[in-house]
Design an enzyme around this catalytic site. Structure first.
Site, PDB file in Angstrom:
ATOM      1  N   LYS A 187      -1.138  23.594   4.620  1.00 50.37           N
ATOM      2  CA  LYS A 187      -0.815  24.430   5.771  1.00 50.37           C
ATOM      3  C   LYS A 187       0.121  25.542   5.306  1.00 50.37           C
ATOM      4  O   LYS A 187       1.124  25.277   4.647  1.00 50.37           O
ATOM      5  CB  LYS A 187      -0.174  23.571   6.864  1.00 50.37           C
ATOM      6  CG  LYS A 187      -1.227  22.671   7.519  1.00 50.37           C
ATOM      7  CD  LYS A 187      -0.677  21.462   8.170  1.00 50.37           C
ATOM      8  CE  LYS A 187       0.136  21.722   9.389  1.00 50.37           C
ATOM      9  NZ  LYS A 187       0.503  20.433  10.047  1.00 50.37           N
ATOM     10  N   HIS A 214       0.824  -1.220   0.000  1.00 47.21           N
ATOM     11  CA  HIS A 214       0.000   0.000   0.000  1.00 47.21           C
ATOM     12  C   HIS A 214       0.858   1.271   0.000  1.00 47.21           C
ATOM     13  O   HIS A 214       0.628   2.189  -0.771  1.00 47.21           O
ATOM     14  CB  HIS A 214      -0.915   0.040   1.227  1.00 47.21           C
ATOM     15  CG  HIS A 214      -1.780  -1.181   1.388  1.00 47.21           C
ATOM     16  ND1 HIS A 214      -2.258  -1.883   0.321  1.00 47.21           N
ATOM     17  CD2 HIS A 214      -2.256  -1.808   2.492  1.00 47.21           C
ATOM     18  CE1 HIS A 214      -2.988  -2.903   0.758  1.00 47.21           C
ATOM     19  NE2 HIS A 214      -2.996  -2.881   2.071  1.00 47.21           N
TER      20      HIS A 214
HETATM   21  N1  LIG Z   1      -9.834  19.358   6.659  1.00 51.28           N
HETATM   22  C1  LIG Z   1      -9.590  18.867   7.834  1.00 51.28           C
HETATM   23  O1  LIG Z   1     -10.252  17.959   8.292  1.00 51.28           O
HETATM   24  C2  LIG Z   1      -8.483  19.433   8.529  1.00 51.28           C
HETATM   25  C3  LIG Z   1      -8.174  18.887   9.706  1.00 51.28           C
HETATM   26  N2  LIG Z   1      -7.158  19.330  10.408  1.00 51.28           N
HETATM   27  C4  LIG Z   1      -6.920  18.659  11.665  1.00 51.28           C
HETATM   28  O2  LIG Z   1      -6.200  19.494  12.513  1.00 51.28           O
HETATM   29  C5  LIG Z   1      -5.369  18.703  13.319  1.00 51.28           C
HETATM   30  C6  LIG Z   1      -3.950  19.174  13.239  1.00 51.28           C
HETATM   31  O3  LIG Z   1      -3.541  19.239  11.886  1.00 51.28           O
HETATM   32  P1  LIG Z   1      -2.267  18.489  11.370  1.00 51.28           P
HETATM   33  O4  LIG Z   1      -2.030  18.646   9.963  1.00 51.28           O
HETATM   34  O5  LIG Z   1      -2.435  17.103  11.756  1.00 51.28           O
HETATM   35  O6  LIG Z   1      -1.133  19.318  12.061  1.00 51.28           O
HETATM   36  P2  LIG Z   1      -0.142  19.124  13.292  1.00 51.28           P
HETATM   37  O7  LIG Z   1       1.065  19.763  12.793  1.00 51.28           O
HETATM   38  O8  LIG Z   1      -0.758  19.618  14.518  1.00 51.28           O
HETATM   39  O9  LIG Z   1       0.079  17.588  13.470  1.00 51.28           O
HETATM   40  C7  LIG Z   1       0.589  16.818  12.496  1.00 51.28           C
HETATM   41  C8  LIG Z   1       0.776  15.425  12.983  1.00 51.28           C
HETATM   42  O10 LIG Z   1       2.055  15.382  13.558  1.00 51.28           O
HETATM   43  C9  LIG Z   1       2.152  14.251  14.348  1.00 51.28           C
HETATM   44  N3  LIG Z   1       2.877  14.506  15.571  1.00 51.28           N
HETATM   45  C10 LIG Z   1       2.420  14.752  16.804  1.00 51.28           C
HETATM   46  N4  LIG Z   1       3.437  14.886  17.672  1.00 51.28           N
HETATM   47  C11 LIG Z   1       4.568  14.734  16.960  1.00 51.28           C
HETATM   48  C12 LIG Z   1       5.945  14.788  17.263  1.00 51.28           C
HETATM   49  N5  LIG Z   1       6.349  14.990  18.496  1.00 51.28           N
HETATM   50  N6  LIG Z   1       6.835  14.616  16.279  1.00 51.28           N
HETATM   51  C13 LIG Z   1       6.428  14.400  15.018  1.00 51.28           C
HETATM   52  N7  LIG Z   1       5.130  14.344  14.673  1.00 51.28           N
HETATM   53  C14 LIG Z   1       4.218  14.514  15.622  1.00 51.28           C
HETATM   54  C15 LIG Z   1       0.763  13.767  14.615  1.00 51.28           C
HETATM   55  O11 LIG Z   1       0.501  12.658  13.776  1.00 51.28           O
HETATM   56  P3  LIG Z   1       1.136  11.228  13.962  1.00 51.28           P
HETATM   57  O12 LIG Z   1       0.773  10.686  15.275  1.00 51.28           O
HETATM   58  O13 LIG Z   1       0.498  10.524  12.824  1.00 51.28           O
HETATM   59  O14 LIG Z   1       2.608  11.352  13.793  1.00 51.28           O
HETATM   60  C16 LIG Z   1      -0.092  14.918  14.086  1.00 51.28           C
HETATM   61  O15 LIG Z   1      -1.315  14.463  13.640  1.00 51.28           O
HETATM   62  C17 LIG Z   1      -5.473  17.289  12.846  1.00 51.28           C
HETATM   63  O16 LIG Z   1      -6.360  16.603  13.679  1.00 51.28           O
HETATM   64  C18 LIG Z   1      -6.063  17.443  11.479  1.00 51.28           C
HETATM   65  O17 LIG Z   1      -6.813  16.321  11.104  1.00 51.28           O
HETATM   66  C19 LIG Z   1      -6.367  20.329   9.940  1.00 51.28           C
HETATM   67  C20 LIG Z   1      -6.656  20.928   8.757  1.00 51.28           C
HETATM   68  C21 LIG Z   1      -7.765  20.554   7.962  1.00 51.28           C
HETATM   69  O1  LIG Z   2      -4.254  -4.854   3.444  1.00 51.25           O
HETATM   70  C1  LIG Z   2      -4.479  -4.583   4.606  1.00 51.25           C
HETATM   71  O2  LIG Z   2      -5.173  -3.462   4.905  1.00 51.25           O
HETATM   72  C2  LIG Z   2      -5.905  -3.379   6.112  1.00 51.25           C
HETATM   73  C3  LIG Z   2      -6.294  -1.918   6.267  1.00 51.25           C
HETATM   74  O3  LIG Z   2      -7.162  -1.539   5.240  1.00 51.25           O
HETATM   75  P1  LIG Z   2      -8.084  -0.268   5.393  1.00 51.25           P
HETATM   76  O4  LIG Z   2      -8.719  -0.123   4.074  1.00 51.25           O
HETATM   77  O5  LIG Z   2      -9.044  -0.554   6.498  1.00 51.25           O
HETATM   78  O6  LIG Z   2      -7.187   0.860   5.744  1.00 51.25           O
HETATM   79  C4  LIG Z   2      -5.089  -3.886   7.281  1.00 51.25           C
HETATM   80  O7  LIG Z   2      -5.907  -3.944   8.436  1.00 51.25           O
HETATM   81  C5  LIG Z   2      -4.578  -5.288   6.981  1.00 51.25           C
HETATM   82  O8  LIG Z   2      -3.726  -5.725   8.034  1.00 51.25           O
HETATM   83  C6  LIG Z   2      -3.819  -5.302   5.686  1.00 51.25           C
HETATM   84  O9  LIG Z   2      -3.539  -6.644   5.310  1.00 51.25           O
END
Ligand SMILES: NC(=O)C1=CN([C@@H]2O[C@H](COP(=O)(O)OP(=O)(O)OC[C@H]3O[C@@H](n4cnc5c(N)ncnc54)[C@H](OP(=O)(O)O)[C@@H]3O)[C@@H](O)[C@H]2O)C=CC1
Ligand SMILES: O=C1O[C@H](COP(=O)(O)O)[C@@H](O)[C@H](O)[C@H]1O
Length: 494
Positions: free
Chosen positions: A382, A242
């Site tokens: 962003k 994927h």
């Molecule tokens: N259209 C929409 O729905 C929009 C939604 N949003 C929402 O706003 C929120 C914040 O936006 P986002 O772009 O995620 O911005 P952020 O910069 O706040 O976060 C980005 C991502 O960074 C990861 N993160 C957290 N802590 C750490 C760390 N210490 N080091 C590195 N990575 C870290 C997290 O994901 P991970 O755990 O995966 O690493 C987090 O989701 C999100 O919930 C987003 O979905 C924002 C804009 C539009």
């Molecule tokens: O191919 C796989 O994908 C699923 C996740 O699929 P999603 O469409 O729900 O994101 C994952 O759970 C599984 O382990 C993997 O074989």
């Protein structure tokens, strides 16, 4: 669509492994939705085939709870089941397939009739099934197509063996290798975002982009089904297929046309610029139970009774990949995936470089283009802006295309619906070609072997966490900057 003209003729969709989990949870619901929405050829017969002796009524009972039937659709649902049959038979005896063939033939009146075989069967019976389809069930008045599901082998050697086996029976254009991520809305949108927007094309390169994170997170573990997972692990389960597929769509050059083979030629080309991953490029993790969690969360991977004691199979992995071409040299592509994490999320984060020659006191944060595949399709950029009003301060904000807000009426189909319909229409754009698969295994096989041979101990992380803390260090090493200061102002409706 290539085969729409064929839609007037009879079609048979044979679901092999019709008694299984995938069939009841995914394939029966999918063919029902396609039937309900009248997008399949009118004269389509569905035949379930498996070893289990059961009636069609029993098949229906088992899959019913996974099939949504909206008010008013009850009679259509009954019609759907009338278009179904179930046949019990072995996977390895030709005679059973001859009976299947006779059964299919009964519905094939007229000059032309097509057959599609969906293999929802374990890899152990794969060779038997395909040989028997070839020997006893090939369509004589139309096309025969076979849909296959991963695993496509477990390394370069086994995958090549499978490919050679398939190639000895079918032409490449008859084989539809499913990677269901290629059926997801935002994955399909990548091509449009990239090549239909002049604003992105000129900056999509090493001059402007610092790093690209392609991430998959799942909030549940193996939950008693780790036996199967343990022989594969998260790299084979998610990263090698994927995430690498998404990478190739994000990084490839513009195809000559939208013809499926032109697109797949470019995907293969970009993969060929990637060297096999080395251990130093990789961090692997395995979840442990959370003593403060509830239910399943208390259990670690090794507490799953179906997982071998002391297993070092990764349930989490981060890999840094470089594409050695003139567009991408030096830009890390970070693939990250894991189970038993804090949320369900799949996304691509294209992080732009810091602004050179900064003149602002507040220091601009990096632009980031986020393509959220799930949950809730969204595309947001962003960016920095002046804070509204008298002040002259910098503010982090976003241009936001959230599908649920922008396209309220749009019905985004499930990945399997699109992909199965593609098989009926004969479009292979969203299926994995043999040479793509070969490249994917070339990139991952050596490191998978090293992990196993050297018995590399995965880093523990707690069920329900963001993964091992070491993973964030790895991201930083690969030039992914998390500022932690961004606040999303969720739009309110007026
Ligand atoms: N259209 C929409 O729905 C929009 C939604 N949003 C929402 O706003 C929120 C914040 O936006 P986002 O772009 O995620 O911005 P952020 O910069 O706040 O976060 C980005 C991502 O960074 C990861 N993160 C957290 N802590 C750490 C760390 N210490 N080091 C590195 N990575 C870290 C997290 O994901 P991970 O755990 O995966 O690493 C987090 O989701 C999100 O919930 C987003 O979905 C924002 C804009 C539009
Ligand atoms: O191919 C796989 O994908 C699923 C996740 O699929 P999603 O469409 O729900 O994101 C994952 O759970 C599984 O382990 C993997 O074989």
């Amino acid at each position: 669509m290539e085969n729409k003209a064929d839609f007037q003729y009879p079609h048979t969709f044979v679901l092999l492994g019709a008694s299984g989990d995938l069939a009841k949870k995914k394939i029966y619901p999918t063919i029902w939705y396609l039937y309900r929405d009248n997008v399949l050829p009118q004269n389509t017969k569905f035949i379930g085939y498996a070893r289990t002796k059961q009636t069609l009524e029993e098949v229906k009972e088992k899959s019913k709870k996974y099939m949504k039937v909206r008010p008013g659709e009850e009679s259509k649902f009954d019609q759907f089941w009338e278009a179904n049959d179930y046949l019990a038979g072995s996977y390895d005896r030709r005679i059973d397939y001859e009976l299947l063939n006779q059964h299919i033939s009964k519905y094939e009146k007229g000059p032309r009739a097509n057959r599609i075989f969906y293999l929802a069967v374990p890899p152990t019976v794969f060779e038997d099934v395909t040989v028997n389809i070839k020997n006893a069930c090939i369509a004589i008045k139309g096309y025969t197509r076979v849909i296959i599901e991963k695993p496509f082998g477990r390394d370069d050697v086994t995958s090549e063996k499978l490919s050679n086996h398939l190639a000895s029976l079918f032409k490449e254009e008859q084989i539809y290798r499913i990677d269901h991520y290629l059926g997801k809305e935002m994955v399909q949108n990548l091509l449009t975002i990239r090549f239909a927007n002049q604003i992105f094309s000129p900056s999509w390169n090493r001059e402007n982009i610092a790093s690209i994170l392609i991430s998959f997170k799942e909030p549940f573990g193996t939950e008693g089904r780790g036996g199967y997972f343990d022989s594969f692990g998260i790299i084979r389960d998610v990263m090698q297929n994927h995430l690498l597929q998404i990478l190739s769509l994000v990084a490839m050059e513009k195809p000559v046309t939208l013809n499926p083979d032109d697109i797949r030629d470019e995907k293969v080309k970009v993969l060929r610029h990637i060297k096999p991953i080395e251990l130093k490029d990789l961090l692997v993790g395995q979840y442990v139970g959370n003593p403060n969690g509830q239910g399943e969360e208390k259990l670690g991977y090794l507490d799953d009774p179906t997982v071998p004691k002391g297993s070092v199979t990764p349930t989490y992995a981060v890999a840094g990949i470089y594409i050695n071409n003139s567009r991408w040299q030096g830009v890390p592509f970070i693939l990250r995936c894991g189970k038993a994490l804090n949320e369900r999320k799949a996304e691509v984060r294209v992080q732009y470089k810091d602004v050179p020659g900064d003149i602002f006191e507040g220091h601009p944060k990096r632009n980031e283009l986020v393509i959220r595949v799930q949950p809730g399709e969204a595309l947001y950029l962003k960016m920095m802006s002046k804070s509204p009003g008298m002040k002259f301060d910098l503010m982090e904000t976003e241009l936001d295309l959230t599908y649920s807000m922008r396209y309220r009426e749009a019905d985004v189909p499930d990945a399997y619906e699109r992909l199965i319909l593609d098989v009926f229409t004969g479009t292979q754009m969203h299926f994995v070609r043999n040479d793509e698969l070969k490249e994917a295994w070339r990139i991952f096989t050596p490191v998978l072997q090293q992990l196993e041979e050297q018995h590399i101990q995965p880093v523990p992380y707690t069920y329900g966490s963001r993964g091992p803390p070491e993973a964030d260090q790895k991201l930083a090493e690969y030039n992914f900057k998390y500022s932690g200061s961004y606040k999303w102002q969720k739009p309110t409706l007026h």
